[in-house]
Design a protein around this motif. Structure first.
Motif, PDB file in Angstrom:
ATOM      1  N   ASN A   3      -8.173   9.916   4.316  1.00  0.00           N
ATOM      2  CA  ASN A   3      -8.080  10.113   2.862  1.00  0.00           C
ATOM      3  C   ASN A   3      -6.799   9.502   2.301  1.00  0.00           C
ATOM      4  OD1 ASN A   3     -10.511  11.364   2.295  1.00  0.00           O
ATOM      5  ND2 ASN A   3      -9.712  13.406   2.710  1.00  0.00           N
ATOM      6  N   ASP A   4      -5.707   9.601   3.047  1.00  0.00           N
ATOM      7  CA  ASP A   4      -4.447   9.007   2.593  1.00  0.00           C
ATOM      8  C   ASP A   4      -4.618   7.517   2.316  1.00  0.00           C
ATOM      9  OD1 ASP A   4      -3.272  11.483   2.975  1.00  0.00           O
ATOM     10  OD2 ASP A   4      -2.199  10.900   4.803  1.00  0.00           O
ATOM     11  N   HIS A   5      -5.354   6.826   3.192  1.00  0.00           N
ATOM     12  CA  HIS A   5      -5.541   5.376   3.071  1.00  0.00           C
ATOM     13  C   HIS A   5      -6.712   4.982   2.178  1.00  0.00           C
ATOM     14  CE1 HIS A   5      -2.928   5.464   6.590  1.00  0.00           C
ATOM     15  NE2 HIS A   5      -2.713   4.164   6.413  1.00  0.00           N
ATOM     16  N   LEU A  34       0.865  -1.177   0.000  1.00  0.00           N
ATOM     17  CA  LEU A  34       0.000   0.000   0.000  1.00  0.00           C
ATOM     18  C   LEU A  34       0.899   1.222   0.000  1.00  0.00           C
ATOM     19  CD1 LEU A  34      -2.700   1.546   0.429  1.00  0.00           C
ATOM     20  CD2 LEU A  34      -2.395   1.138   2.883  1.00  0.00           C
ATOM     21  N   SER A  62      -4.860  -5.694  -3.704  1.00  0.00           N
ATOM     22  CA  SER A  62      -5.194  -4.837  -2.569  1.00  0.00           C
ATOM     23  C   SER A  62      -5.732  -5.664  -1.406  1.00  0.00           C
ATOM     24  CB  SER A  62      -6.218  -3.787  -2.982  1.00  0.00           C
ATOM     25  OG  SER A  62      -7.435  -4.396  -3.345  1.00  0.00           O
ATOM     26  N   HIS A  83       0.911   5.381   0.027  1.00  0.00           N
ATOM     27  CA  HIS A  83       0.057   6.551   0.261  1.00  0.00           C
ATOM     28  C   HIS A  83       0.883   7.682   0.852  1.00  0.00           C
ATOM     29  CE1 HIS A  83      -0.093   6.082   4.665  1.00  0.00           C
ATOM     30  NE2 HIS A  83      -0.157   4.781   4.436  1.00  0.00           N
ATOM     31  N   TRP A  85      -1.826   0.747  -5.028  1.00  0.00           N
ATOM     32  CA  TRP A  85      -1.414  -0.599  -4.625  1.00  0.00           C
ATOM     33  C   TRP A  85      -0.406  -1.162  -5.616  1.00  0.00           C
ATOM     34  CZ3 TRP A  85      -2.550  -3.117  -0.203  1.00  0.00           C
ATOM     35  CH2 TRP A  85      -3.605  -2.624   0.558  1.00  0.00           C
ATOM     36  N   THR A 121      -8.496   7.357  -0.480  1.00  0.00           N
ATOM     37  CA  THR A 121      -8.609   7.933  -1.822  1.00  0.00           C
ATOM     38  C   THR A 121      -7.276   8.362  -2.419  1.00  0.00           C
ATOM     39  OG1 THR A 121      -9.034  10.152  -0.930  1.00  0.00           O
ATOM     40  CG2 THR A 121     -10.953   8.753  -1.380  1.00  0.00           C
ATOM     41  N   ARG A 122      -6.245   8.476  -1.615  1.00  0.00           N
ATOM     42  CA  ARG A 122      -4.934   8.919  -2.119  1.00  0.00           C
ATOM     43  C   ARG A 122      -3.940   7.766  -2.184  1.00  0.00           C
ATOM     44  NH1 ARG A 122      -4.704  13.823   2.151  1.00  0.00           N
ATOM     45  NH2 ARG A 122      -6.201  15.202   1.147  1.00  0.00           N
ATOM     46  N   ARG A 123      -4.428   6.571  -2.284  1.00  0.00           N
ATOM     47  CA  ARG A 123      -3.567   5.395  -2.212  1.00  0.00           C
ATOM     48  C   ARG A 123      -3.355   4.772  -3.583  1.00  0.00           C
ATOM     49  NH1 ARG A 123      -8.245   1.598   0.357  1.00  0.00           N
ATOM     50  NH2 ARG A 123      -9.285   1.170  -1.615  1.00  0.00           N
TER      51      ARG A 123
END
Length: 160
Positions: free
Chosen positions: A87-89, A77, A99, A79, A95, A91-93
């Motif tokens: 949000n980091d985990h 992951l 996942s 991010h 893989w 929508t901003r991530r």
């Protein structure tokens, strides 16, 4: 970096990857800081065994490329590390590999401080250097555009 705790081969592969990153950091290939703690079971939002690698923006491309090419069957992951941990985990991530489901309720919507930045390195958010100015970036971009002008497969930047 995720690994299934029931799978000794996956656990060993994850630890080998961690050691390889530490060797490359020591040898000057890039800056990456695997955290000392390895989680041998689920913790926080993470549903499997895991460990974290902090990487400043200055080394991100090199570290990401290395992990992409050398992760084997491990899932990673990726991010940013900001005050907006959820949000980091969510929508901003990105893989590398399959996942895993992340337990987002374990994360605050917004932290009061930017987490873990290794201020002794003076990199990332802790850097006293603001990086290139807009004018320096434009000059570098113009140099690249000039160099690529004769390359038929390279798309030119839009004018204006």
């Amino acid at each position: 970096i995720y690994f299934l705790t029931q799978d000794p081969k996956a656990r060993q592969a994850a630890l080998n990857l961690r050691d390889a990153v530490l060797h490359l950091r020591r040898d000057g290939a890039f800056v990456a800081v695997p955290l000392y703690r390895v989680n041998y079971g689920p913790i926080g939002p993470h549903p499997a065994g895991s460990y974290e690698i902090w990487c400043p923006a200055e080394s991100f491309a090199s570290v990401f490329s290395y992990l992409a090419l050398n992760r084997g069957d491990l899932s990673i992951l990726v991010h940013p590390l900001t005050r907006d941990e959820r949000n980091d985990h969510e929508t901003r991530r990105a893989w590398l590999g399959p996942s895993f489901p992340i337990y987002l309720d374990a994360l605050p919507v917004r932290s009061t401080e930017i987490p873990m930045q290794y201020t002794s390195l003076n990199l990332g958010y802790s850097s006293p250097n603001p990086g290139l100015t807009v004018e320096e970036r434009k000059k570098a971009g113009a140099t690249i555009e000039d160099a690529l002008r004769g390359e038929p497969e390279a798309a030119p930047a839009p004018v204006g």
